[in-house]
Design an enzyme around this catalytic site. Structure first.
Site, PDB file in Angstrom:
ATOM      1  N   ASP A 231      34.428  67.900   7.462  1.00 55.33           N
ATOM      2  CA  ASP A 231      33.829  67.262   8.625  1.00 55.33           C
ATOM      3  C   ASP A 231      32.344  67.019   8.352  1.00 55.33           C
ATOM      4  O   ASP A 231      31.619  67.935   7.943  1.00 55.33           O
ATOM      5  CB  ASP A 231      33.998  68.145   9.862  1.00 55.33           C
ATOM      6  CG  ASP A 231      33.582  67.414  11.128  1.00 55.33           C
ATOM      7  OD1 ASP A 231      34.438  66.754  11.731  1.00 55.33           O
ATOM      8  OD2 ASP A 231      32.401  67.511  11.497  1.00 55.33           O
ATOM      9  N   ASN A 239      24.830  58.061  14.034  1.00 52.47           N
ATOM     10  CA  ASN A 239      25.138  56.855  14.807  1.00 52.47           C
ATOM     11  C   ASN A 239      24.096  56.597  15.889  1.00 52.47           C
ATOM     12  O   ASN A 239      23.684  55.447  16.122  1.00 52.47           O
ATOM     13  CB  ASN A 239      26.518  56.994  15.447  1.00 52.47           C
ATOM     14  CG  ASN A 239      27.652  56.757  14.462  1.00 52.47           C
ATOM     15  OD1 ASN A 239      27.502  55.990  13.506  1.00 52.47           O
ATOM     16  ND2 ASN A 239      28.787  57.415  14.676  1.00 52.47           N
ATOM     17  N   HIS A 244      25.801  52.241  14.521  1.00 51.44           N
ATOM     18  CA  HIS A 244      27.152  52.429  13.982  1.00 51.44           C
ATOM     19  C   HIS A 244      27.347  51.733  12.643  1.00 51.44           C
ATOM     20  O   HIS A 244      28.181  52.166  11.831  1.00 51.44           O
ATOM     21  CB  HIS A 244      28.180  51.913  14.995  1.00 51.44           C
ATOM     22  CG  HIS A 244      28.305  52.795  16.203  1.00 51.44           C
ATOM     23  ND1 HIS A 244      29.041  53.959  16.203  1.00 51.44           N
ATOM     24  CD2 HIS A 244      27.763  52.695  17.448  1.00 51.44           C
ATOM     25  CE1 HIS A 244      28.962  54.536  17.389  1.00 51.44           C
ATOM     26  NE2 HIS A 244      28.195  53.782  18.168  1.00 51.44           N
ATOM     27  N   ASP A 248      28.892  53.560   9.487  1.00 50.51           N
ATOM     28  CA  ASP A 248      30.017  53.116   8.649  1.00 50.51           C
ATOM     29  C   ASP A 248      29.666  53.226   7.166  1.00 50.51           C
ATOM     30  O   ASP A 248      30.510  53.612   6.342  1.00 50.51           O
ATOM     31  CB  ASP A 248      30.385  51.672   8.980  1.00 50.51           C
ATOM     32  CG  ASP A 248      31.097  51.548  10.331  1.00 50.51           C
ATOM     33  OD1 ASP A 248      31.508  52.591  10.874  1.00 50.51           O
ATOM     34  OD2 ASP A 248      31.223  50.416  10.832  1.00 50.51           O
ATOM     35  N   GLU A 274      34.888  61.326  11.685  1.00 46.46           N
ATOM     36  CA  GLU A 274      34.155  61.819  10.514  1.00 46.46           C
ATOM     37  C   GLU A 274      34.897  62.931   9.797  1.00 46.46           C
ATOM     38  O   GLU A 274      34.321  63.663   8.997  1.00 46.46           O
ATOM     39  CB  GLU A 274      32.757  62.315  10.953  1.00 46.46           C
ATOM     40  CG  GLU A 274      32.780  63.515  11.886  1.00 46.46           C
ATOM     41  CD  GLU A 274      32.806  63.133  13.345  1.00 46.46           C
ATOM     42  OE1 GLU A 274      32.333  63.938  14.166  1.00 46.46           O
ATOM     43  OE2 GLU A 274      33.324  62.047  13.680  1.00 46.46           O
TER      44      GLU A 274
END
Length: 354
Positions: A231, A239, A244, A248, A274
Site C-alpha cells: 500500500d 492527489n 490526480h 496516476d 493504491e
C-alpha cells in the site's frame, strides 16, 4: 513502461501453432465427407464410361486408402499439415488418374479435379507450403492432359486449373489475414480482461485466480509460497497536493518499480486504488522478505517529475508465508492484509510479516 509491456504481454499461440491445432481438429471430420465424395465420383464414372468404370473406381479406392492414413494421427511425429498435404496428394492424384482412365474423363471431369484445389486454403499455412501442397497434383494433371487430350483441350484445362489455383492462393492469403486479425482481437480481449489499464499490471480478478492456483500447487507439491500486500503511504496526500494526473504517474512509477524488483517466477498486480499484491512462489521466509525489501527500496528511490519539483513516495508491505495452519488461499491473503495493517501502524515504509 516498455519493459513492463514486453514482460507481461498475454501469451497466445503463434499463428502457425494455432493453424496446426485447428487442422488437427478438422482432419478427422473430413474423412467421412471424402468417403461420400468417393461414392459420388464412382457413380459419375459409371455414367460417363461404363466400360472403364471398374478400373477408375478401383484407382479411386486405392488412393483413398492411401489417403486414409492422414485423417488420424497414426504415424508419430507427423504434423497435421504434413498429414493434410499427404491426403491432398493422394486424393487429388486418385481423382486425376481415375479421370484419365475414362474416355473424356479429364475434359468432362475438370470440375471435380478443380474442387480439390479449394481445400488447399484450409491446409496451407503460407506461400511456401501452398506451393508444396499444390505442385505434385498440378504436375500430374498436366502430364495426364498432355498424354490423353488434344492441344486445345490441354490449353483449356491448364488455364482452368491455373485460374482455380490462383483463386485458391488468394483464398489462403485472406484466410491467413483473417486468422491473424482474429488472434490479435483475442489477445487484446485477454489483455483487457486480465490487466489494469493504468499500470498495465495484472488486475484483481487475475490475481485472485493466480493466488488460488499458486496456493493449490504449493499445497500439492509441498513447496514454499508467500503473499505480499502493498500500500502506497499517504497517497491521498499526493492527489490532494499535486492532482490526480500526477497521482496516476506515481501509480505507474510504483508499478514499474515493483515489477522490476521481482524474480522471474513472481507475479504482481494492482488490487485497486493504491494497493498492490505480489505472489512469491517457491520463496522461503527469508527469500520472500528479501523480495519485499527490494520492492520497498525500489519504490522509495522512484521519482516522478512535477514541474520543478520531484515527487517521491514510500510503501508499506504486509507479508504472509504459507504454513499448515492456512486452510486456503483466502486465509493466507487475509494474513498478508493483517500484516499490512501492522506495517501501517508501525510507522509505514516498512515490512511486517505474519
Amino acid at each position: 513502461m516498455d519493459l513492463l509491456l514486453e514482460r507481461e504481454q498475454p501469451s497466445t499461440l503463434p499463428l502457425q501453432q494455432r493453424a496446426e491445432a485447428d487442422l488437427t481438429h478438422f482432419l478427422p471430420r473430413l474423412g467421412p465427407v471424402l468417403a461420400i465424395l468417393l461414392v459420388v465420383y464412382s457413380v459419375w464414372d459409371l455414367s460417363l464410361d461404363p466400360a472403364h468404370a471398374l478400373q477408375s473406381g478401383t484407382t479411386r479406392v486405392v488412393f483413398a486408402g492411401l489417403a486414409a492414413f492422414a485423417f488420424w494421427p497414426i504415424i508419430p511425429n507427423w504434423s497435421a499439415h504434413h498429414r493434410a498435404a499427404w491426403a491432398h496428394w493422394m486424393l487429388s492424384g486418385g481423382v486425376i488418374l481415375a479421370s484419365a482412365q475414362l474416355d473424356g474423363g479429364l475434359v468432362h471431369g475438370i470440375g471435380g479435379i478443380i474442387i480439390g484445389l479449394f481445400l488447399v486454403p484450409f491446409i496451407a499455412n503460407g506461400t511456401a507450403n501452398f506451393v508444396l501442397v499444390i505442385t505434385p497434383p498440378a504436375l500430374l494433371f498436366l502430364l495426364c492432359m498432355a498424354m490423353r487430350c488434344t492441344l486445345p483441350e490441354f490449353v483449356r484445362g491448364a488455364l482452368l486449373y491455373g485460374s482455380a489455383a490462383a483463386v485458391a492462393f488468394v483464398q489462403m492469403r485472406i484466410a491467413l489475414l483473417l486468422r491473424h486479425q482474429a488472434m490479435s482481437v483475442e489477445a487484446k480481449l485477454i489483455w483487457d480482461a486480465t490487466h489494469d489499464p493504468l499500470t498495465n499490471l495484472h488486475n484483481r480478478a487475475w490475481l485472485m485466480q493466480e493466488a488460488a492456483r499458486a496456493f493449490s500447487t504449493a499445497r500439492r507439491y509441498r513447496t514454499n509460497l508467500a503473499f505480499a500486500m502493498l500500500d502506497i503511504d499517504h497517497f491521498k496526500r499526493v492527489n490532494d497536493t499535486y492532482g490526480h494526473q500526477t497521482g496516476d504517474q506515481v501509480l505507474k512509477a510504483v508499478a514499474q518499480a515493483v515489477q522490476d524488483s521481482l524474480r522471474e517466477t513472481d507475479r504482481c498486480g494492482r488490487l485497486g486504488g493504491e494497493e498492490f499484491f505480489c505472489i512469491f512462489p517457491h520463496a522461503s521466509q527469508e527469500a520472500a522478505w528479501q523480495c519485499a525489501e527490494r520492492i520497498r527500496q525500489a519504490v522509495a528511490a522512484a521519482e516522478v517529475a512535477e514541474g520543478d519539483a520531484t515527487v517521491q513516495v514510500t510503501i508499506s508491505i504486509g507479508l504472509a508465508h504459507m504454513s499448515d495452519v492456512h486452510l486456503g488461499w483466502e486465509d493466507l491473503l487475509k494474513r498478508a492484509d493483517e500484516a499490512l495493517y501492522k506495517a501501517k501502524a508501525a510507522g509505514r515504509n516498512c515490512i511486517m510479516a505474519l
